[in-house]
Scaffold this active site. Structure first.
Site, PDB file in Angstrom:
ATOM      1  N   HIS A   1      -3.036   7.201   2.324  1.00  0.00           N
ATOM      2  CA  HIS A   1      -3.475   5.883   1.866  1.00  0.00           C
ATOM      3  C   HIS A   1      -4.830   5.594   2.516  1.00  0.00           C
ATOM      4  O   HIS A   1      -5.026   5.846   3.709  1.00  0.00           O
ATOM      5  CB  HIS A   1      -2.447   4.830   2.266  1.00  0.00           C
ATOM      6  CG  HIS A   1      -2.956   3.434   2.133  1.00  0.00           C
ATOM      7  ND1 HIS A   1      -3.555   2.987   0.982  1.00  0.00           N
ATOM      8  CD2 HIS A   1      -2.998   2.396   3.012  1.00  0.00           C
ATOM      9  CE1 HIS A   1      -3.922   1.730   1.155  1.00  0.00           C
ATOM     10  NE2 HIS A   1      -3.600   1.348   2.383  1.00  0.00           N
TER      11      HIS A   1
ATOM     12  N   CYS B   1       0.814  -1.226   0.000  1.00  0.00           N
ATOM     13  CA  CYS B   1       0.000   0.000   0.000  1.00  0.00           C
ATOM     14  C   CYS B   1       0.841   1.267   0.000  1.00  0.00           C
ATOM     15  O   CYS B   1       0.315   2.364  -0.162  1.00  0.00           O
ATOM     16  CB  CYS B   1      -0.946  -0.005   1.197  1.00  0.00           C
ATOM     17  SG  CYS B   1      -2.043  -1.428   1.210  1.00  0.00           S
TER      18      CYS B   1
ATOM     19  N   ASN C   1     -10.088  -0.046   0.474  1.00  0.00           N
ATOM     20  CA  ASN C   1      -8.635   0.011   0.388  1.00  0.00           C
ATOM     21  C   ASN C   1      -8.177  -0.599  -0.938  1.00  0.00           C
ATOM     22  O   ASN C   1      -8.237  -1.814  -1.125  1.00  0.00           O
ATOM     23  CB  ASN C   1      -8.050  -0.768   1.574  1.00  0.00           C
ATOM     24  CG  ASN C   1      -6.528  -0.790   1.584  1.00  0.00           C
ATOM     25  OD1 ASN C   1      -5.891  -0.362   0.628  1.00  0.00           O
ATOM     26  ND2 ASN C   1      -5.962  -1.304   2.658  1.00  0.00           N
TER      27      ASN C   1
HETATM   28  O1  UT7 Z   1      -3.600  -1.174   3.837  1.00  0.00           O
HETATM   29  C1  UT7 Z   1      -2.638  -1.287   4.833  1.00  0.00           C
HETATM   30  C2  UT7 Z   1      -2.863  -2.482   5.675  1.00  0.00           C
HETATM   31  N1  UT7 Z   1      -4.096  -2.590   6.376  1.00  0.00           N
HETATM   32  C3  UT7 Z   1      -4.577  -1.683   7.281  1.00  0.00           C
HETATM   33  O2  UT7 Z   1      -4.116  -0.588   7.455  1.00  0.00           O
HETATM   34  C4  UT7 Z   1      -5.700  -2.166   8.164  1.00  0.00           C
HETATM   35  C5  UT7 Z   1      -5.431  -1.789   9.600  1.00  0.00           C
HETATM   36  N2  UT7 Z   1      -6.369  -2.359  10.561  1.00  0.00           N
HETATM   37  C6  UT7 Z   1      -7.702  -2.051  10.595  1.00  0.00           C
HETATM   38  O3  UT7 Z   1      -8.204  -1.330   9.759  1.00  0.00           O
HETATM   39  C7  UT7 Z   1      -8.512  -2.559  11.751  1.00  0.00           C
HETATM   40  O4  UT7 Z   1      -7.643  -3.135  12.697  1.00  0.00           O
HETATM   41  C8  UT7 Z   1      -9.616  -3.609  11.351  1.00  0.00           C
HETATM   42  C9  UT7 Z   1     -10.713  -2.912  10.576  1.00  0.00           C
HETATM   43  C10 UT7 Z   1      -8.997  -4.720  10.525  1.00  0.00           C
HETATM   44  C11 UT7 Z   1     -10.231  -4.192  12.609  1.00  0.00           C
HETATM   45  O5  UT7 Z   1     -10.764  -3.146  13.401  1.00  0.00           O
HETATM   46  P1  UT7 Z   1     -10.412  -3.036  14.959  1.00  0.00           P
HETATM   47  O6  UT7 Z   1     -11.131  -1.901  15.496  1.00  0.00           O
HETATM   48  O7  UT7 Z   1      -8.910  -3.042  15.081  1.00  0.00           O
HETATM   49  O8  UT7 Z   1     -11.046  -4.374  15.515  1.00  0.00           O
HETATM   50  P2  UT7 Z   1     -10.419  -5.412  16.534  1.00  0.00           P
HETATM   51  O9  UT7 Z   1      -9.626  -6.428  15.774  1.00  0.00           O
HETATM   52  O10 UT7 Z   1      -9.744  -4.681  17.670  1.00  0.00           O
HETATM   53  O11 UT7 Z   1     -11.733  -6.068  17.109  1.00  0.00           O
HETATM   54  C12 UT7 Z   1     -12.695  -5.323  17.881  1.00  0.00           C
HETATM   55  C13 UT7 Z   1     -13.977  -6.130  17.985  1.00  0.00           C
HETATM   56  C14 UT7 Z   1     -13.746  -7.581  18.393  1.00  0.00           C
HETATM   57  O12 UT7 Z   1     -14.859  -7.999  19.153  1.00  0.00           O
HETATM   58  P3  UT7 Z   1     -14.830  -8.012  20.764  1.00  0.00           P
HETATM   59  O13 UT7 Z   1     -13.658  -8.876  21.135  1.00  0.00           O
HETATM   60  O14 UT7 Z   1     -14.639  -6.589  21.170  1.00  0.00           O
HETATM   61  O15 UT7 Z   1     -16.163  -8.575  21.122  1.00  0.00           O
HETATM   62  C15 UT7 Z   1     -13.752  -8.317  17.086  1.00  0.00           C
HETATM   63  O16 UT7 Z   1     -14.117  -9.660  17.247  1.00  0.00           O
HETATM   64  O17 UT7 Z   1     -14.614  -6.180  16.700  1.00  0.00           O
HETATM   65  C16 UT7 Z   1     -14.776  -7.551  16.289  1.00  0.00           C
HETATM   66  N3  UT7 Z   1     -14.543  -7.608  14.848  1.00  0.00           N
HETATM   67  C17 UT7 Z   1     -15.518  -7.569  13.937  1.00  0.00           C
HETATM   68  N4  UT7 Z   1     -16.840  -7.503  14.053  1.00  0.00           N
HETATM   69  C18 UT7 Z   1     -17.564  -7.474  12.907  1.00  0.00           C
HETATM   70  C19 UT7 Z   1     -13.342  -7.667  14.224  1.00  0.00           C
HETATM   71  N5  UT7 Z   1     -13.532  -7.685  12.877  1.00  0.00           N
HETATM   72  C20 UT7 Z   1     -14.880  -7.621  12.682  1.00  0.00           C
HETATM   73  C21 UT7 Z   1     -15.681  -7.603  11.515  1.00  0.00           C
HETATM   74  N6  UT7 Z   1     -17.022  -7.526  11.688  1.00  0.00           N
HETATM   75  N7  UT7 Z   1     -15.165  -7.646  10.281  1.00  0.00           N
END
Ligand code: UT7
Length: 354
Positions: A263, A120, A293
């Site tokens: 980005h 990216c 993205n």
């Molecule tokens: O392009 C360059 C590379 N990529 C990036 O820059 C992506 C960087 N990362 C992100 O954008 C975020 O970390 C994500 C969008 C991938 C995930 O968001 P987050 O706020 O970091 O979520 P998390 O992994 O901390 O999870 C928070 C909660 C969890 O539930 P509990 O444990 O709080 O009950 C997850 O199980 O959200 C849940 N969760 C989801 N729920 C619905 C994680 N992914 C999802 C999902 N749908 N897709």
């Protein structure tokens, strides 16, 4: 005579027709997710998705051709690129590179053409390399393209950690020599990498480390695997630091930044960086909500969008930041270009073959 800098003088884009909303994506792939969660946690509402007959090269050829039309509108049809740099992580083939075929399809004859792989951060890397070629007097008119088809290649449609984020598309920029006070001038950049954290976002199999298919590779090892929250933290830290370094080298303060284009990975990442830099909301530009993205294509697509809508005026002091797998990152300052972007639908290989 002063050393010339590089000036961005043409912009082209190409997007797949099919726009897929969060609702549709969840339904089609039976994802354990929620459309509102995706919108609130990422800022993404829809993404363009290529069909399986459309390759990265198809999108790149169309975007490159569109950039030449855009430049011709401003400067006349006299500009012919003398090198093509294609930033992509999703090339048409493992071998050869995709850029020579793209150059051929655009009608550029035997110009040098190479792929550049920095995920990216690919477009910021390509801008820096292309500018260096111009200032060194080696090439005068690099065509740089960011093009990706993540959804048909690297993304496991059933993995909610990645499937919700990525979309497909391409955008291209034509550069020419010029001066650092004109719209489109590329000013200063900072690049960086951290291979110690490569596993934060990586595709385990399919390379020489673990060929695929192989007895030791698991069935889904050829898909992108990402530790989202670790990548999130690094993205904020690295983009903020490289932006501050680049601004200092340019001689700008954060107050001087009239347009910030990051980005497009997650609106919360973009806002966290912009908040740390104290760049107010109206100066933040992007198209994440509709495109998701698009990896190496995301920054040039966002530049083209801002140019098309005239939401950033030509000559505005602009900060770009990129971050991706590698880890790799970079920041670039520029004066916003005075180019009207052109757009073309992706062309299939057969349409280009007589
Ligand atoms: O392009 C360059 C590379 N990529 C990036 O820059 C992506 C960087 N990362 C992100 O954008 C975020 O970390 C994500 C969008 C991938 C995930 O968001 P987050 O706020 O970091 O979520 P998390 O992994 O901390 O999870 C928070 C909660 C969890 O539930 P509990 O444990 O709080 O009950 C997850 O199980 O959200 C849940 N969760 C989801 N729920 C619905 C994680 N992914 C999802 C999902 N749908 N897709």
């Amino acid at each position: 005579m002063p050393t010339p800098t590089a000036v961005l003088c043409g912009l082209g884009t190409s997007l797949p027709d099919r726009s897929v909303t969060n609702d549709q994506l969840i339904h089609d792939n039976n994802l354990d997710s929620d459309p509102r969660w995706i919108l609130e946690r990422t800022g993404i509402q829809a993404r363009r998705m290529a069909d399986t007959h459309t390759s990265t090269g198809d999108l790149a050829s169309a975007a490159g051709t569109a950039a030449l039309h855009s430049a011709a509108e401003q400067a006349g049809p006299t500009i012919t690129p003398d090198i093509v740099l294609l930033a992509t992580t999703t090339p048409d083939h493992r071998c050869p590179a995709t850029a020579p075929a793209v150059a051929h399809r655009i009608g550029l004859g035997g110009v040098p053409a190479l792929d550049l792989s920095a995920a990216c951060a690919g477009f910021v890397y390509a801008l820096t390399c292309a500018k260096a070629l111009i200032t060194a007097g080696i090439y005068t008119h690099p065509l740089i393209i960011g093009a990706e088809t993540y959804t048909t290649t690297l993304i496991d449609p059933h993995d909610r950690d990645t499937a919700i984020l990525f979309g497909d598309g391409a955008a291209a920029a034509l550069l020419r020599p010029g001066t650092d006070d004109e719209p489109g001038a590329l000013l200063t950049s900072t690049l960086g990498s951290d291979g110690a954290r490569a596993e934060f976002a990586h595709v385990p199999a399919g390379g020489s480390r673990l060929p695929f298919p192989a007895p030791t590779a698991a069935p889904r090892d050829h898909y992108l695997r990402m530790n989202g929250s670790a990548v999130f933290t690094q993205a904020v830290r690295r983009m903020t630091a490289s932006a501050l370094h680049t601004l200092a080298q340019t001689g700008w303060t954060t107050n001087d930044v009239e347009a910030y284009i990051s980005h497009q990975a997650n609106q919360r990442i973009i806002n966290a960086v912009a908040d740390r830099l104290q760049i107010p909301q109206p100066r933040r530009h992007g198209n994440l909500r509709q495109l998701g993205n698009t990896a190496a294509a995301s920054i040039p697509l966002a530049i083209a969008d801002a140019a098309d809508t005239r939401s950033v005026k030509p000559g505005a002091r602009t900060l770009l930041t990129g971050f991706g797998a590698g880890l790799a990152w970079g920041a670039h300052t520029m004066l916003f270009p005075d180019a009207r972007p052109h757009s073309q639908p992706p062309r299939t290989h057969h349409e280009d073959t007589p």
